[in-house]
Motif scaffolding. Structure first.
Motif, mmCIF file in Angstrom:
data_model
loop_
_atom_site.group_PDB
_atom_site.id
_atom_site.type_symbol
_atom_site.label_atom_id
_atom_site.label_comp_id
_atom_site.label_asym_id
_atom_site.label_seq_id
_atom_site.Cartn_x
_atom_site.Cartn_y
_atom_site.Cartn_z
ATOM 1 N N GLN A 57 9.113 7.294 25.679
ATOM 2 C CA GLN A 57 9.395 6.117 26.510
ATOM 3 C C GLN A 57 8.986 6.370 27.958
ATOM 4 O O GLN A 57 8.374 5.515 28.601
ATOM 5 C CB GLN A 57 10.883 5.775 26.429
ATOM 6 N N HIS A 58 9.308 7.560 28.458
ATOM 7 C CA HIS A 58 8.969 7.878 29.841
ATOM 8 C C HIS A 58 7.467 8.075 30.013
ATOM 9 O O HIS A 58 6.897 7.703 31.042
ATOM 10 C CB HIS A 58 9.736 9.122 30.290
ATOM 11 N N TYR A 63 5.253 6.470 28.328
ATOM 12 C CA TYR A 63 4.722 5.112 28.343
ATOM 13 C C TYR A 63 4.836 4.516 29.743
ATOM 14 O O TYR A 63 3.898 3.887 30.255
ATOM 15 C CB TYR A 63 5.469 4.242 27.335
ATOM 16 N N PHE A 64 6.004 4.741 30.388
ATOM 17 C CA PHE A 64 6.181 4.207 31.744
ATOM 18 C C PHE A 64 5.210 4.855 32.724
ATOM 19 O O PHE A 64 4.587 4.169 33.542
ATOM 20 C CB PHE A 64 7.618 4.429 32.218
ATOM 21 N N THR A 113 1.849 3.377 32.752
ATOM 22 C CA THR A 113 1.639 2.028 33.304
ATOM 23 C C THR A 113 0.938 2.099 34.650
ATOM 24 O O THR A 113 0.387 1.097 35.119
ATOM 25 C CB THR A 113 2.968 1.260 33.448
ATOM 26 N N TYR A 170 7.046 7.159 42.595
ATOM 27 C CA TYR A 170 6.960 6.060 41.634
ATOM 28 C C TYR A 170 7.618 4.779 42.146
ATOM 29 O O TYR A 170 7.234 3.670 41.753
ATOM 30 C CB TYR A 170 7.562 6.489 40.286
#
Length: 444
Positions: A106-107, A109-110, A113, A158
């Protein structure tokens, strides 16, 4: 009695004002324009810029979690429920549960982005993020290079990357008639994060500055702003401003540090200022207390830390706690979770572990501290517009009276009311506001 007191006091006052106003110019040392730190013999760089995606397979993540479970079986009993002797082992055990449940996919994937790229400079693949939107009517765009510190990575930024690139979306509107926006470039320092590890010795803050200057040139930017975070980020940014002052529109820093031992004047000013502070009864923060002596032989420490994810976590957590609060030793969590989320902390741990970059990050500090030109670059005069924000919980506070000896054109200096060394995450709104305000001041 009064005459005797005045005869003693007046020379002291005169000496104070003389030292305070004496600002000699220290020249920038000559530096080779090129070098090579890749594998094998020297060759020309492949100057293409390629897309880059972060990707680690399931087996790598499972190996990490297995090592954490095994490490927990060997932990010793803590003495006290605080950080007095180092990271609190009770806290380390408590955070192991979210560590083991951490969903890296999940991280990952972030993180993906953001637009990631890689390009070869001086034989090293340099990883960087870039966020650059098309200019809209009424916008004035400037390139900005964000340079992270230690023990951190590109992840630090970020929160502020999208704010700088698209401020109106976040309620920022700076720049008078034209709204200021940025083409944001965030590289990983060589040997940090997803930049390649140097194969040859000697890569410190000076070499990194030269490499980042080449990166900005390759991206087509011959004029740009810099923000450098804390000791490492401000060292690299200052060295780049010294090497290429014609290219830098302005240098902005949070919690910069100057090695006062690099100049007899800096040393005299430092100790005189401390004496004067005692005489007139105001608080003076030490800039010599770095607590970084364990990097004198970085490979020895790195063998242990690179073999144990719990050891890496303990080191990073303890270092972040020290940079976050002056009261960290007496707090059960080192005040970490008062200022950051568990996800923010663990994402940084995962990045360091999965890339295996703690050893090369520690080497970077070693080569920076022991650089043959290090003292000359540390004292080299910076004449371009400079903005500085100091956060009160940072352990290496440098006062304005010392900073102005090196930075001769400080156009904006701010003492924040709260926050610590890792401002890009903890105090991202304040830091974003200061970057906008500084650029506005310089350009309008």
């Amino acid at each position: 009695m009064l005459k005797r007191g005045l005869s003693f006091l007046l020379p002291l006052v005169g000496l104070h004002f003389f030292i305070d106003r004496f600002h000699p110019i220290y020249n920038v040392p000559e530096l080779d324009e090129d070098d090579y730190y890749g594998n094998g013999s020297v060759r020309a760089d492949e100057d293409i810029i390629s897309d880059f995606k972060i990707s680690f397979d399931k087996d790598t993540i499972e190996d990490l979690k297995r090592r954490v479970k095994d490490g927990l079986k060997r932990q010793f009993t803590p003495l006290e429920n605080n950080f007095e002797l180092g990271v609190n082992l009770n806290y380390l055990q408590n955070i192991s549960e979210p560590f083991l449940n951490f969903d890296w996919r999940q991280h990952q994937y972030f993180l993906n982005t953001f637009d990631h790229y890689i390009t070869e400079i001086e034989g090293i693949g340099i990883h960087f993020l870039r966020m650059n939107y098309p200019v809209k009517p009424g916008q004035k765009k400037f390139p900005i290079l964000l340079i992270h510190g230690f023990p951190n990575s590109f992840w630090d930024f970020y929160k502020i990357i999208p704010v700088l690139a698209n401020p109106s979306r976040f309620g920022y509107d700076f720049g008078g008639k034209n709204t200021i926006v940025f083409d944001v470039i965030v590289p990983s320092i060589p040997g940090f994060g997803f930049s390649e590890k140097p194969s040859k010795s000697g890569v410190g803050f000076v070499e990194c500055a030269r490499i980042f200057g080449k990166l900005m040139s390759r991206l087509g930017h011959d004029r740009y702003f810099i923000h450098g975070s804390s000791i490492v980020g401000s060292q690299v940014g200052s060295a780049l401003a010294a090497i290429q002052p014609q290219a830098i529109m302005g240098l902005h820093m949070s919690d910069p540090y100057i090695d006062v031992t690099s100049s007899w004047l800096f040393m005299a000013k430092y100790y005189w200022s401390r004496s004067w502070a005692s005489f007139v009864h105001y608080e003076y923060s030490s800039g010599l207390n770095l607590h970084e002596s364990y990097y004198d032989r970085p490979d020895t420490l790195s063998v242990a830390i690179n073999d144990s994810p719990l050891g890496l976590t303990a080191f990073l957590m303890d270092r972040w706690a020290r940079g976050t609060s002056q009261n960290f030793k007496t707090h059960a969590q080192g005040e970490l979770q008062t200022h950051y989320t568990v996800d923010e902390l663990l994402t940084e741990v995962y990045i360091y572990w999965l890339t295996g970059t703690f050893p090369t990050a520690a080497r970077f500090l070693y080569y920076s501290r022991n650089h043959p030109l290090g003292s000359q670059f540390s004292r080299a005069t910076i004449g371009i517009p400079t903005g500085i924000i100091n956060f009160p919980q940072t352990p290496h506070q440098m006062p304005y009276s010392i900073l102005k000896l090196k930075y001769h054109n400080i156009t904006r200096f701010v003492e924040a009311s709260n926050g610590g060394e890792f401002a890009a995450i903890e105090s991202w709104k304040k830091l974003s506001e200061e970057i906008f305000s500084f650029v506005e001041l310089v350009t309008l």
